[in-house]
Scaffold this motif. Sequence first.
Motif, PDB file in Angstrom:
ATOM      1  N   TRP A  86       0.802  -1.203  -0.081  1.00  5.56           N
ATOM      2  CA  TRP A  86       0.014  -0.073  -0.019  1.00  5.56           C
ATOM      3  C   TRP A  86       0.805   1.228  -0.013  1.00  5.56           C
ATOM      4  O   TRP A  86       1.759   1.296   0.810  1.00  5.56           O
ATOM      5  N   LYS A 128       1.375   5.080   1.180  1.00  7.05           N
ATOM      6  CA  LYS A 128       0.970   5.861   2.538  1.00  7.05           C
ATOM      7  C   LYS A 128      -0.441   6.280   2.367  1.00  7.05           C
ATOM      8  O   LYS A 128      -0.692   7.143   1.333  1.00  7.05           O
ATOM      9  N   GLY A 129      -0.992   5.959   3.495  1.00  4.37           N
ATOM     10  CA  GLY A 129      -2.289   6.545   3.562  1.00  4.37           C
ATOM     11  C   GLY A 129      -3.622   5.910   3.154  1.00  4.37           C
ATOM     12  O   GLY A 129      -4.538   5.921   3.049  1.00  4.37           O
ATOM     13  N   GLU A 130      -2.965   4.738   2.420  1.00  2.00           N
ATOM     14  CA  GLU A 130      -3.927   3.685   1.769  1.00  2.00           C
ATOM     15  C   GLU A 130      -3.983   2.389   2.435  1.00  2.00           C
ATOM     16  O   GLU A 130      -3.013   2.202   3.165  1.00  2.00           O
ATOM     17  N   PRO A 131      -5.030   1.849   2.121  1.00  2.00           N
ATOM     18  CA  PRO A 131      -6.499   2.041   1.445  1.00  2.00           C
ATOM     19  C   PRO A 131      -7.221   2.821   2.249  1.00  2.00           C
ATOM     20  O   PRO A 131      -7.555   2.745   3.841  1.00  2.00           O
ATOM     21  N   ASN A 132      -7.643   4.083   1.786  1.00  2.00           N
ATOM     22  CA  ASN A 132      -8.621   5.029   2.493  1.00  2.00           C
ATOM     23  C   ASN A 132      -9.973   4.909   2.209  1.00  2.00           C
ATOM     24  O   ASN A 132     -10.832   5.555   2.813  1.00  2.00           O
ATOM     25  N   ASN A 133     -10.207   3.804   1.236  1.00  2.00           N
ATOM     26  CA  ASN A 133     -11.781   3.811   0.922  1.00  2.00           C
ATOM     27  C   ASN A 133     -12.528   4.914   0.613  1.00  2.00           C
ATOM     28  O   ASN A 133     -13.803   5.185   1.162  1.00  2.00           O
ATOM     29  N   VAL A 134     -11.937   6.009  -0.012  1.00  2.00           N
ATOM     30  CA  VAL A 134     -12.789   7.287  -0.360  1.00  2.00           C
ATOM     31  C   VAL A 134     -13.948   6.968  -1.362  1.00  2.00           C
ATOM     32  O   VAL A 134     -13.642   6.450  -2.206  1.00  2.00           O
ATOM     33  N   ASN A 177      -2.867   1.666  -4.324  1.00  6.01           N
ATOM     34  CA  ASN A 177      -4.223   2.632  -3.974  1.00  6.01           C
ATOM     35  C   ASN A 177      -5.441   1.882  -4.106  1.00  6.01           C
ATOM     36  O   ASN A 177      -5.519   1.247  -5.414  1.00  6.01           O
TER      37      ASN A 177
END
Length: 86
Positions: free
Chosen positions: A38, A40-46, A63
């Motif tokens: 992943w 950085k900051g993923e997975p964020n499911n936006v 991502n």
Amino acid sequence: MVNQHDSNKPSFWIGLADAQKEGTWLWSDGTKLDFVLWNKGEPNNVFEEDCVQGNFLDTNGWNDLSCHRDLPSICVWRYCYDCNYH
Ligand SMILES: [Ca+2]
Ligand SMILES: [Ca+2]
């Protein structure tokens, strides 16, 4: 000098999704995840992102992304790999 920035690199579906259960990532052939890459900051499911693109941004990591995006897929190789067991 080496220019490491290459924004022309294509991203692609890697055949990973958490569409069945949020946060539980499965490969398209049903196998579980045994490594992760992943960004950085993923997975964020936006906005409900259930598919995964590889080669994303400069770090080339993963991502999660809406499955409705049109990207080339490389998940076919996993099916071929799977054929060895049948
Ligand atoms: Ca998701
Ligand atoms: Ca994401």
